[in-house]
Design an enzyme around this catalytic site. Structure first.
Site, short mmCIF file in Angstrom:
data_model
loop_
_atom_site.label_atom_id
_atom_site.label_comp_id
_atom_site.label_asym_id
_atom_site.label_seq_id
_atom_site.Cartn_x
_atom_site.Cartn_y
_atom_site.Cartn_z
CG HIS A 108 -1.93 1.05 1.30
ND1 HIS A 108 -3.10 0.92 1.98
CD2 HIS A 108 -1.97 2.30 0.74
CE1 HIS A 108 -3.82 2.03 1.86
NE2 HIS A 108 -3.15 2.88 1.11
CG HIS A 123 -0.95 6.77 -1.57
ND1 HIS A 123 -2.18 6.80 -2.16
CD2 HIS A 123 -1.14 6.14 -0.37
CE1 HIS A 123 -3.08 6.24 -1.37
NE2 HIS A 123 -2.47 5.81 -0.27
CG ASN A 135 -4.82 8.23 -3.91
OD1 ASN A 135 -3.86 7.51 -4.23
ND2 ASN A 135 -4.83 8.91 -2.79
CE LYS A 178 -7.68 2.18 -0.68
NZ LYS A 178 -6.61 3.15 -0.52
CG HIS A 193 -5.75 2.50 5.88
ND1 HIS A 193 -7.10 2.49 6.02
CD2 HIS A 193 -5.49 3.15 4.71
CE1 HIS A 193 -7.65 3.11 4.99
NE2 HIS A 193 -6.70 3.51 4.18
CG ASP A 226 -2.05 4.77 3.67
OD1 ASP A 226 -1.96 5.08 2.47
OD2 ASP A 226 -3.00 5.13 4.39
#
Ligand code: DOR
Ligand code: ZN
Ligand code: ZN
Length: 435
Positions: free
Chosen positions: A58, A60, A92, A142, A231, A304
């Site tokens: 996970h 970004h 995202n 997701k 999470h 995350d």
């Protein structure tokens, strides 16, 4: 052919450490034995622990659209520094990755810069189930049940249900960001005159997370898709997941280092830098997350990793974006705890290598076996160091763990047989898409 050998390390094999040698030929582990011949490149791993390369399920990495926060050069270096050889990247982005066309474009850009292996998540919207059905070679879908960074959102139960059905048909994992949008916006309106980081855990309170988790689990029961709860940050969510697993659901759950190790008192120290969705919780919930991990009710630990710049983070509560970097500190934080006997080193291999590969169907990685890709992380449990944001490779030159003294350091990170990180220095290596 290029050959690399690793000698006399404590090698994690089938859940146990054994003193072995490893021979790597090109990108593949060709032999694990009591002794292998020296190759062109040799690593003396005497006294070091040799893990299957860690997988962060996970992250970004912000491409496309927010490259000033992170790109695949900086993100890869951060991963290598943290002992991570594979990342699963969230959708995202700007724009969000919600069509096959956008996915293919993202693949093209990422392939140029990735120095670690990678897989990609597809983003769900209220109306893109056709796109989901046409997607191939993805980690999963997701589903933002509550809004977060970016504009992906599927907040109506009937749309979440349609998404889960598409996932079920394609055998994709639905990975949920479980926060209830409706409750978030009500709380935001009620508290809009106030400010300060203390608001975050009131607006996105534990009930907000529990409500969405409950909805996701109920829909999973009805539809039977693979569900991964991202999470998880509270006792209530983890209890709900445990119950649902007991009834035999195809369900997995992850926790992240900021929820394992930090409680809301961190807000007094670092203010809005601690703003993250879901929020850092009470001491009670933090300890519950830690205990659930210890007791075996959590499948995997991911970071995350959600970098934002110092300038962005230091703004007022309402303007400061949610998210914190974590990819460079997660493994050392877990190692440090193992050095205090909170859990075993073997468990870290399970949570951060075996389990993510199994849950997300990553083949020939996540375990040290002959014939697998040579993704290897070598750590020194004798070394102590202190986390300093300024020393990190992520573009976010800050850490919520600033000043933490840790025992256990990453010495070598090997990706597809290439040494990408060696005793403090990044080297040239290249990652592959894992699907
Ligand atoms: O705090 C968060 N930051 N939570 C998310 O769900 C998204 C992430 C980001 O992308 O910044
Ligand atoms: Zn999320
Ligand atoms: Zn995330």
């Amino acid at each position: 052919m290029s050959r690399l050998s690793i000698h006399n390390g404590l090698v994690l094999l089938n859940g146990k450490f054994e003193i072995k040698d490893i021979l790597i030929e090109d990108e593949i582990i060709s032999k694990i034995a009591d002794s292998v011949p020296k190759a062109e490149q040799n690593i003396d791993a005497n006294g070091l622990h040799v893990f299957p390369g860690f997988i962060d399920a996970h992250v970004h990495f912000r491409v496309p659209g927010a490259e000033h926060k992170e790109d695949w050069k900086s993100g890869s270096k951060a991963a290598l520094h943290g002992g991570i050889t594979t990342v699963l990247d969230m959708p995202n982005n700007a724009p969000g990755i919600t069509t096959v066309e956008l996915l293919e474009k993202k693949r093209e850009i990422v392939a140029k810069d990735a120095m670690v292996n990678y897989g990609m998540f597809f983003g769900a919207t209220a109306e893109n189930t056709d796109e989901i059905r046409n997607a191939e070679r993805i980690a999963g879908v997701k589903v933002y049940m509550g809004s977060s960074t970016g504009n992906l959102l599927v907040d109506k139960l009937k749309d979440i249900e349609k998404t889960f059905m598409a996932c079920k048909d394609k055998d994709f994992v639905a990975a949920v960001h479980a926060e209830c949008e409706h409750m978030i916006s009500e709380n935001e309106s009620a508290l809009k005159e106030e400010t300060g980081i203390g608001l975050h855990n009131k607006i996105r309170n534990p009930e907000v997370a529990a409500a969405a988790t409950k909805d996701a689990l109920e829909l999973q029961k009805k539809i039977g898709n693979k569900l991964h709860v991202c999470h998880s940050s509270t006792n209530a969510e983890l209890e709900l997941v445990k119950k649902a697993k007991n009834r035999g659901g195809n369900i997995s759950v992850e926790v992240c280092p900021h929820h394992i190790f930090l409680d809301e008192s961190i807000g007094e120290k670092i203010g809005t830098f601690s703003r993250v969705n879901p929020p850092i919780r009470s001491r009670q919930d933090q300890q519950a997350v830690y205990k659930h991990l210890q007791n075996g009710s959590v499948d995997l630990v991911s970071t995350d990793h959600a970098p934002h710049t110092v300038e962005e983070k230091k703004q007022d509560y309402w303007k400061s974006p949610s998210g914190m970097p974590g990819i460079e500190t997660v493994i050392p934080l877990l190692l440090n705890e193992a050095s205090k006997d909170a859990w075993s080193l073997e468990k870290i291999g399970e949570w951060c290598s075996n389990a993510p590969a199994r849950i997300y169907g990553i083949e020939k990685r996540g375990a040290l076996e002959e014939g697998n890709y040579a993704d290897v992380t070598i750590v020194d449990m004798g070394k102590e160091w202190i986390v300093k944001g300024a020393d990190l490779f992520s573009k976010a030159k800050w850490s919520a763990f600033e000043g933490f003294p840790l025992r256990g350091s990453i010495e070598y990170t090997i990706v597809n047989g290439e040494i990408g990180f060696e005793q403090g220095a990044i080297k040239k290596c290249s990652g592959k898409e894992v699907y």
